[in-house]
Design an enzyme around this catalytic site. Structure first.
Site, PDB file in Angstrom:
ATOM      1  N   GLN A 259       0.791  -1.229   0.000  1.00  0.00           N
ATOM      2  CA  GLN A 259       0.000   0.000   0.000  1.00  0.00           C
ATOM      3  C   GLN A 259       0.828   1.287   0.000  1.00  0.00           C
ATOM      4  O   GLN A 259       0.545   2.209  -0.755  1.00  0.00           O
ATOM      5  CB  GLN A 259      -0.931  -0.011   1.214  1.00  0.00           C
ATOM      6  CG  GLN A 259      -1.818   1.200   1.320  1.00  0.00           C
ATOM      7  CD  GLN A 259      -2.652   1.167   2.584  1.00  0.00           C
ATOM      8  OE1 GLN A 259      -3.604   0.407   2.682  1.00  0.00           O
ATOM      9  NE2 GLN A 259      -2.295   1.963   3.560  1.00  0.00           N
TER      10      GLN A 259
ATOM     11  N   GLU B  59      -3.585   9.091  -1.432  1.00  0.00           N
ATOM     12  CA  GLU B  59      -2.875   9.954  -0.478  1.00  0.00           C
ATOM     13  C   GLU B  59      -1.859  10.843  -1.187  1.00  0.00           C
ATOM     14  O   GLU B  59      -0.981  11.413  -0.541  1.00  0.00           O
ATOM     15  CB  GLU B  59      -2.206   9.110   0.593  1.00  0.00           C
ATOM     16  CG  GLU B  59      -3.224   8.289   1.350  1.00  0.00           C
ATOM     17  CD  GLU B  59      -2.672   7.646   2.604  1.00  0.00           C
ATOM     18  OE1 GLU B  59      -1.486   7.818   2.924  1.00  0.00           O
ATOM     19  OE2 GLU B  59      -3.447   6.957   3.269  1.00  0.00           O
TER      20      GLU B  59
ATOM     21  N   ASP C 232       4.257   0.244   4.171  1.00  0.00           N
ATOM     22  CA  ASP C 232       3.039  -0.273   4.813  1.00  0.00           C
ATOM     23  C   ASP C 232       2.506  -1.358   3.891  1.00  0.00           C
ATOM     24  O   ASP C 232       2.007  -1.081   2.797  1.00  0.00           O
ATOM     25  CB  ASP C 232       1.993   0.844   5.005  1.00  0.00           C
ATOM     26  CG  ASP C 232       0.732   0.325   5.707  1.00  0.00           C
ATOM     27  OD1 ASP C 232       0.694  -0.875   6.030  1.00  0.00           O
ATOM     28  OD2 ASP C 232      -0.194   1.129   5.930  1.00  0.00           O
TER      29      ASP C 232
ATOM     30  N   GLU D 152       5.148  -1.593   8.232  1.00  0.00           N
ATOM     31  CA  GLU D 152       3.859  -1.568   8.935  1.00  0.00           C
ATOM     32  C   GLU D 152       2.995  -2.736   8.457  1.00  0.00           C
ATOM     33  O   GLU D 152       2.989  -3.046   7.264  1.00  0.00           O
ATOM     34  CB  GLU D 152       3.201  -0.220   8.616  1.00  0.00           C
ATOM     35  CG  GLU D 152       1.856   0.020   9.252  1.00  0.00           C
ATOM     36  CD  GLU D 152       1.333   1.414   8.850  1.00  0.00           C
ATOM     37  OE1 GLU D 152       2.139   2.364   8.690  1.00  0.00           O
ATOM     38  OE2 GLU D 152       0.109   1.544   8.689  1.00  0.00           O
TER      39      GLU D 152
ATOM     40  N   ASP E 127      -0.762  -1.483  12.669  1.00  0.00           N
ATOM     41  CA  ASP E 127      -1.827  -0.510  12.377  1.00  0.00           C
ATOM     42  C   ASP E 127      -3.166  -1.242  12.480  1.00  0.00           C
ATOM     43  O   ASP E 127      -3.798  -1.251  13.533  1.00  0.00           O
ATOM     44  CB  ASP E 127      -1.588   0.088  10.984  1.00  0.00           C
ATOM     45  CG  ASP E 127      -2.763   0.919  10.491  1.00  0.00           C
ATOM     46  OD1 ASP E 127      -3.591   1.329  11.318  1.00  0.00           O
ATOM     47  OD2 ASP E 127      -2.868   1.168   9.263  1.00  0.00           O
TER      48      ASP E 127
ATOM     49  N   LYS F  99      -4.186   6.300  15.415  1.00  0.00           N
ATOM     50  CA  LYS F  99      -5.180   6.999  14.590  1.00  0.00           C
ATOM     51  C   LYS F  99      -6.399   7.232  15.479  1.00  0.00           C
ATOM     52  O   LYS F  99      -7.109   6.268  15.810  1.00  0.00           O
ATOM     53  CB  LYS F  99      -5.594   6.131  13.409  1.00  0.00           C
ATOM     54  CG  LYS F  99      -4.508   5.869  12.377  1.00  0.00           C
ATOM     55  CD  LYS F  99      -4.983   4.760  11.440  1.00  0.00           C
ATOM     56  CE  LYS F  99      -4.196   4.711  10.144  1.00  0.00           C
ATOM     57  NZ  LYS F  99      -4.524   3.488   9.374  1.00  0.00           N
TER      58      LYS F  99
ATOM     59  N   ARG G 285      -5.590   9.344   7.867  1.00  0.00           N
ATOM     60  CA  ARG G 285      -6.282   8.295   7.134  1.00  0.00           C
ATOM     61  C   ARG G 285      -6.177   8.592   5.641  1.00  0.00           C
ATOM     62  O   ARG G 285      -5.788   9.673   5.227  1.00  0.00           O
ATOM     63  CB  ARG G 285      -7.767   8.218   7.533  1.00  0.00           C
ATOM     64  CG  ARG G 285      -8.044   7.978   8.997  1.00  0.00           C
ATOM     65  CD  ARG G 285      -7.316   6.776   9.565  1.00  0.00           C
ATOM     66  NE  ARG G 285      -7.511   5.531   8.878  1.00  0.00           N
ATOM     67  CZ  ARG G 285      -8.173   4.483   9.353  1.00  0.00           C
ATOM     68  NH1 ARG G 285      -8.733   4.551  10.538  1.00  0.00           N
ATOM     69  NH2 ARG G 285      -8.244   3.350   8.676  1.00  0.00           N
ATOM     70  N   SER G 286      -6.582   7.611   4.829  1.00  0.00           N
ATOM     71  CA  SER G 286      -6.519   7.858   3.379  1.00  0.00           C
ATOM     72  C   SER G 286      -7.592   8.865   2.948  1.00  0.00           C
ATOM     73  O   SER G 286      -7.413   9.588   1.975  1.00  0.00           O
ATOM     74  CB  SER G 286      -6.653   6.545   2.613  1.00  0.00           C
ATOM     75  OG  SER G 286      -7.746   5.794   3.091  1.00  0.00           O
TER      76      SER G 286
ATOM     77  N   LYS H 218       2.754  10.349  10.240  1.00  0.00           N
ATOM     78  CA  LYS H 218       2.499   9.814   8.893  1.00  0.00           C
ATOM     79  C   LYS H 218       1.220  10.467   8.372  1.00  0.00           C
ATOM     80  O   LYS H 218       0.172  10.380   9.015  1.00  0.00           O
ATOM     81  CB  LYS H 218       2.325   8.294   8.992  1.00  0.00           C
ATOM     82  CG  LYS H 218       1.940   7.602   7.713  1.00  0.00           C
ATOM     83  CD  LYS H 218       1.672   6.113   7.952  1.00  0.00           C
ATOM     84  CE  LYS H 218       1.100   5.476   6.694  1.00  0.00           C
ATOM     85  NZ  LYS H 218       0.615   4.110   6.903  1.00  0.00           N
TER      86      LYS H 218
HETATM   87  C1  2PG Z   1      -2.948   3.121   6.652  1.00  0.00           C
HETATM   88  C2  2PG Z   1      -3.818   4.283   6.293  1.00  0.00           C
HETATM   89  C3  2PG Z   1      -3.017   5.490   5.899  1.00  0.00           C
HETATM   90  P1  2PG Z   1      -6.306   3.927   5.618  1.00  0.00           P
HETATM   91  O1  2PG Z   1      -3.213   1.970   6.293  1.00  0.00           O
HETATM   92  O2  2PG Z   1      -1.969   3.298   7.383  1.00  0.00           O
HETATM   93  O3  2PG Z   1      -2.053   5.177   4.919  1.00  0.00           O
HETATM   94  O4  2PG Z   1      -4.738   3.949   5.286  1.00  0.00           O
HETATM   95  O5  2PG Z   1      -6.649   5.267   6.176  1.00  0.00           O
HETATM   96  O6  2PG Z   1      -6.986   3.630   4.310  1.00  0.00           O
HETATM   97  O7  2PG Z   1      -6.504   2.851   6.636  1.00  0.00           O
HETATM   98 MG    MG Z   2      -1.543   1.082   7.589  1.00  0.00          MG
END
Ligand code: 2PG
Ligand code: MG
Length: 424
Positions: free
Chosen positions: A155, A197, A234, A277, A304, A329, A358-359, A380
């Site tokens: 990702q 992103e 990640d 990650e 995460d 988060k 977040r994305s 991040k």
């Molecule tokens: C992640 C986040 C940010 P998402 O996986 O770390 O890159 O993505 O907000 O889609 O969970």
């Molecule tokens: Mg992640």
């Protein structure tokens, strides 16, 4: 957390606004005498199953404007008490009744209101009189996974400017690497655009090609890979996990956990990787523990989807030796108080942490203040393009300027001591 303990809530309101994917999201506004605070809920695309559940935006607005509002009116603006009351009012283990999106927006808006009432920037309000350091950025250069329709399996291909001497220098170096990576892709006619992103959405044949290209871009920009600028990944492996196997669609490969383990170790040997990650899926506790035993002394291993900012999950992970860092988060768990509890548990466990966006994001810059105010050390935010990302990097620059010489030493070199002789 420092509290004024004095200001009383005079009003709570919600509105529907738009996020970086053009989707509706909820903004909460909290008023106290002479001050107000507001915050917007972000949204993930690669989410962990243990996350607080967001609900329909109209519903979330309705709950903020009715139940939450009548409950909070006249209450003292004390973060922990308010957050615990919101959790109790919701009454579900995953915040699915009032909505994780409603609750996180209100929780953050309360923090902003309390800081505004104390006439302090949020980071200073959270830090009290403690000295703080600027966080080290992890910045995406190539985006894949759920943020780019699975074009690449991994990702996030990110950089950490391990040799930079300050936050602003890290951004300058990243800007050069981002441009160099774009130029390489354009030259090869391999650029589809940008992913969710802001990272480039490239047409690579393998995931490893992205690592080689990123290492090349670091050199092209005039930096020494590993010593100046290193790579963070990640894998977001929960997204790759089906039926007990990891599926790499780009390479048409299906791997066991043991095979993925070997693949990642090979990448660590061949490329200047300092952080990975979610290398394994959220359920794959044993694989995560085994990878941490093998690679945890060499790199940062971040949970995460694996921890979902949940203190209990972090303690369970610690008990089996899984990961050595956690992503924080606020919307993943739902309140500021629970996010802070996870960070405190991480510190007690000897784990590092990274505050993360977040994305699906907006102009809301609250997370930058949390990273600085709580002294988390890393941040991040996505890539180095698109204003929902740049708003946060730019907010960091303003804070860095305000801190001036009162800042604690910038922690990049301490956190990511690079190998004496580069392995790459
Ligand atoms: C992640 C986040 C940010 P998402 O996986 O770390 O890159 O993505 O907000 O889609 O969970
Ligand atoms: Mg992640």
């Amino acid at each position: 957390m420092v509290q004024t303990g004095m200001a009383k809530i005079l009003d709570v309101r919600a509105r529907s606004v738009w996020d970086s994917r053009g989707r509706a999201t909820v903004e909460a506004e909290v008023a106290v005498k002479g001050a107000r605070g507001r915050a917007i809920a972000p949204a993930g695309a690669s989410t962990g199953s243990g996350e607080a559940k967001s609900i329909d935006v109209r519903q979330a607005m309705h709950f903020i404007n009715t139940e939450i509002r009548s409950f909070l009116m006249g209450k003292k603006l004390d973060q922990e008490t308010i957050d615990n009351a919101l959790i109790a009012l919701d009454g579900t283990p995953d915040k699915s009744r009032l909505g994780g999106n409603a609750i996180v927006a209100v929780s953050l808006a309360c923090a902003h209101a309390a800081a505004a009432a104390a006439k302090k920037p949020l980071w200073r309000f959270l830090a009290g009189n403690k000295p703080v350091a600027m966080p080290v950025p992890q910045i995406q250069i190539f985006g894949g996974g759920a943020h780019a329709q699975g074009r690449m399996d991994v990702q996030d291909f990110m950089v950490i400017c391990v040799g930079a001497g300050s936050f602003s220098e890290s951004l300058e170096w990243t800007a050069a690497v981002y441009r160099a990576a774009g130029a390489r892709l354009a030259k090869r006619n391999a650029l589809y655009g940008v992913a969710d992103e802001g990272g480039y959405w490239p047409a690579f044949k393998t995931n490893e090609e992205a690592l080689a290209e990123l290492t090349g871009a670091i050199s092209d920009a005039g930096f020494e890979p590993g010593a100046d600028v290193a790579i963070a990944l990640d894998i977001a492996a929960t997204q790759l996990w089906r039926g007990g196997r990891y599926h790499l669609a780009l390479e048409k490969k299906t791997l066991t956990a043991a095979q993925l383990h070997s693949l990642l170790l090979g990448w660590i040997d061949r490329y200047p990787i300092v952080s990975i990650e979610d290398p394994f899926a959220e359920h794959d506790m044993e694989a995560m523990a085994s990878f941490t035993r093998t690679a945890g002394h060499r790199i940062q291993i971040v949970g995460d989807d694996f921890f979902v900012t949940n203190e209990k999950r972090l303690l369970d992970g610690k008990a089996i030796g899984a990961c050595n860092a956690v992503l924080l988060k606020p919307n993943q768990v739902g309140t500021l108080t629970e996010t802070l509890a996870c960070w405190r548990a991480a510190q007690a466990a000897g784990y590092r942490a990274i505050v993360s966006a977040r994305s699906g994001e907006t102009e809301d810059v609250s997370i930058v203040h949390l990273a600085v105010g709580w002294g988390v050390g890393q941040l991040k935010v996505g890539s180095f393009a698109r204003s929902e990302r740049m708003a946060k990097w730019n907010e960091g620059l303003r804070i860095e300027e305000l801190l001036g010489r009162t800042a604690l030493p910038y922690p990049a070199r301490r956190l990511f001591k690079t190998a004496q002789a580069p392995r790459w």
